[in-house]
Design a protein around this motif. Structure first.
Motif, mmCIF file in Angstrom:
data_model
loop_
_atom_site.group_PDB
_atom_site.id
_atom_site.type_symbol
_atom_site.label_atom_id
_atom_site.label_comp_id
_atom_site.label_asym_id
_atom_site.label_seq_id
_atom_site.Cartn_x
_atom_site.Cartn_y
_atom_site.Cartn_z
ATOM 1 N N ASP A 73 -9.412 5.052 -0.062
ATOM 2 C CA ASP A 73 -8.999 4.528 1.357
ATOM 3 C C ASP A 73 -9.983 4.614 2.399
ATOM 4 O OD1 ASP A 73 -9.159 7.255 1.882
ATOM 5 O OD2 ASP A 73 -7.009 7.483 2.827
ATOM 6 N N TYR B 92 -1.619 -1.272 -3.906
ATOM 7 C CA TYR B 92 -2.686 -0.391 -3.876
ATOM 8 C C TYR B 92 -2.505 1.125 -3.731
ATOM 9 C CZ TYR B 92 -5.671 -4.360 -3.121
ATOM 10 O OH TYR B 92 -6.230 -5.677 -3.313
ATOM 11 N N LYS C 51 -5.596 -5.650 9.271
ATOM 12 C CA LYS C 51 -6.829 -5.080 9.206
ATOM 13 C C LYS C 51 -7.500 -4.681 10.483
ATOM 14 C CE LYS C 51 -7.757 -6.271 4.404
ATOM 15 N NZ LYS C 51 -8.519 -7.079 3.285
ATOM 16 N N GLU D 200 -13.012 1.117 -0.001
ATOM 17 C CA GLU D 200 -12.513 0.294 -0.663
ATOM 18 C C GLU D 200 -11.295 -0.533 -0.220
ATOM 19 O OE1 GLU D 200 -13.842 1.769 -5.138
ATOM 20 O OE2 GLU D 200 -11.931 2.341 -4.430
ATOM 21 N N GLU D 201 -10.079 0.377 0.229
ATOM 22 C CA GLU D 201 -9.146 -0.538 0.856
ATOM 23 C C GLU D 201 -8.496 0.553 1.887
ATOM 24 O OE1 GLU D 201 -7.028 -2.635 2.010
ATOM 25 O OE2 GLU D 201 -7.947 -3.478 0.170
ATOM 26 N N ALA E 145 -7.490 2.790 -5.326
ATOM 27 C CA ALA E 145 -8.916 2.408 -4.680
ATOM 28 C C ALA E 145 -9.051 3.687 -3.646
ATOM 29 C CB ALA E 145 -8.660 1.185 -3.754
ATOM 30 N N TYR F 289 0.934 -1.012 0.016
ATOM 31 C CA TYR F 289 0.112 -0.034 0.023
ATOM 32 C C TYR F 289 0.904 1.167 -0.101
ATOM 33 C CZ TYR F 289 -3.245 -3.766 1.500
ATOM 34 O OH TYR F 289 -4.022 -4.748 1.702
#
Length: 384
Positions: A166, A128, A45, A169-170, A164, A8
């Motif tokens: 933030d 990403y 996550k 989506e991700e 994507a 990322y």
């Protein structure tokens, strides 16, 4: 079987190359990647969501909105999961390619430079990047990366580049934003944070930095050049001298700021010079009218106090010595000035005495007789 890397990345600063005319313009542009192994993705996550609830009531973790205590607390918590932070620090003031004044060209060029390193290291990955600009710009960027950097192949089919949001989506892109902002507060001298030292110490063990232009270190690996024992002693001695000076009561705020920045550069890469214009930016925080000449005065003052600060012939900047050759070069630079000066004084004095034998400046005036002694040594030793 090799595991999959999840990468990322986000930016700090902007692509504007005119850093002089507008006050507050970023001196540097920085790309930073938060890289994690696929097996640790779920844990990362969970931690991000926990931190979001604790520090932002469930809202996104935005680097620009965090105070120093929250930032350090978040970084500390994230250490529960293995990850790496990889940064490319771009000094916009040293970019001479006019094509890079175009924003699209700028982003494509530096993303290619930055992302190629990961492509070479990992066979399987997902990259990403936070949404930026118009849909047309995003599509252009994705197509460029696909054509010029990487695309899935028969042997490496599992490779993705995704732009994507933030927030929805991700969300892990928020961690790239966090670390990009943290790195920016350390290395972007126009926006260096007063807590840069604390931030650096918090992330240093997982931080890998490269610089553009004139990079010397290696991507995806700390700069690791073997030194012999005597070199290590020189480095430790010179660092100890700096640290002792910082603890003195008679050190000025300008001297303190300059030494702290030299220490930071040394810890990042002991072979790297602190750029002179960076030092000007740093000192301007406490002395708004600081110039290059003022920096030289500060360094001269510190040298008289016993602090060893060297420059490298043919290069522009200063550093704390980390090897014997730094000291040899330091002494040689002075020697190259001293010897020609003595020779010029000898020529002048010989010319005077040839015309007026009764005039001997060296022996007639206090202290100047030392010059004759130095000249005698030069001639006896045949020093050039």
């Amino acid at each position: 079987m090799k595991t999959k890397a999840f990468i990322y990345f986000d930016e700090f600063g902007n692509s504007h190359l005119d850093t002089e005319s507008k006050k507050g313009t970023f001196s540097h542009f920085i790309y930073t990647a938060f890289v994690i192994d696929g097996k640790d993705l779920g844990k990362a996550k969970e931690i991000r969501e926990e931190l979001s609830k604790k520090h932002k009531q469930g809202s996104p973790l935005k680097s620009s909105k965090l105070n120093i205590d929250s930032r350090l607390s978040i970084i500390s918590k994230l250490k529960e999961v293995p990850y790496g932070i990889f940064s490319l620090v771009i000094d916009k003031r040293k970019i001479e390619n006019k094509n890079l004044e175009d924003k699209t060209v700028f982003y494509k060029f530096f993303q290619r430079l930055f992302l190629t390193q990961f492509v070479e290291k990992y066979e399987s990955f997902e990259i990403y990047f936070d949404k930026l600009g118009s849909q047309k710009f995003q599509n252009s960027l994705k197509n460029y990366i696909s054509n010029r950097v990487f695309s899935p192949t028969l042997f490496n089919p599992d490779r993705k580049y995704v732009i994507a949001d933030d927030k929805f989506e991700e969300p892990l892109i928020q961690l790239a934003d966090l670390f990009s902002g943290s790195v920016g507060k350390i290395y972007c001298t126009s926006h260096k944070d007063k807590n840069a030292d604390k931030i650096f110490e918090a992330i240093n063990e997982r931080l890998f930095v490269d610089f553009f232009p004139n990079s010397t270190s290696q991507y995806l690996g700390k700069y690791n050049k073997e030194l012999d024992i005597s070199d290590k002693k020189v480095a430790k001695l010179c660092l100890d001298i700096v640290q002792k000076q910082l603890n003195q009561n008679n050190i000025s705020i300008e001297e303190s700021e300059l030494l702290r920045h030299l220490l930071l550069v040394f810890k990042t890469d002991p072979y790297r010079l602190a750029e002179t214009h960076d030092l000007v930016d740093i000192i301007k925080r406490v002395h708004p009218k600081a110039t290059v000449e003022y920096i030289r005065e500060i360094i001269s003052s510190l040298r008289y106090k016993g602090v060893i600060i060297v420059s490298i012939e043919g290069k522009y900047g200063y550093k704390i010595p980390n090897k014997k050759n730094d000291l040899i070069g330091y002494y040689n630079r002075y020697l190259k000035s001293i010897i020609p000066m003595l020779k010029k004084m000898k020529i002048a004095n010989d010319t005077i005495r040839k015309e007026h034998f009764d005039i001997d400046i060296f022996n007639e005036h206090e202290n100047l007789h030392l010059i004759q002694k130095f000249i005698n040594i030069l001639e006896y030793e045949k020093i050039e």
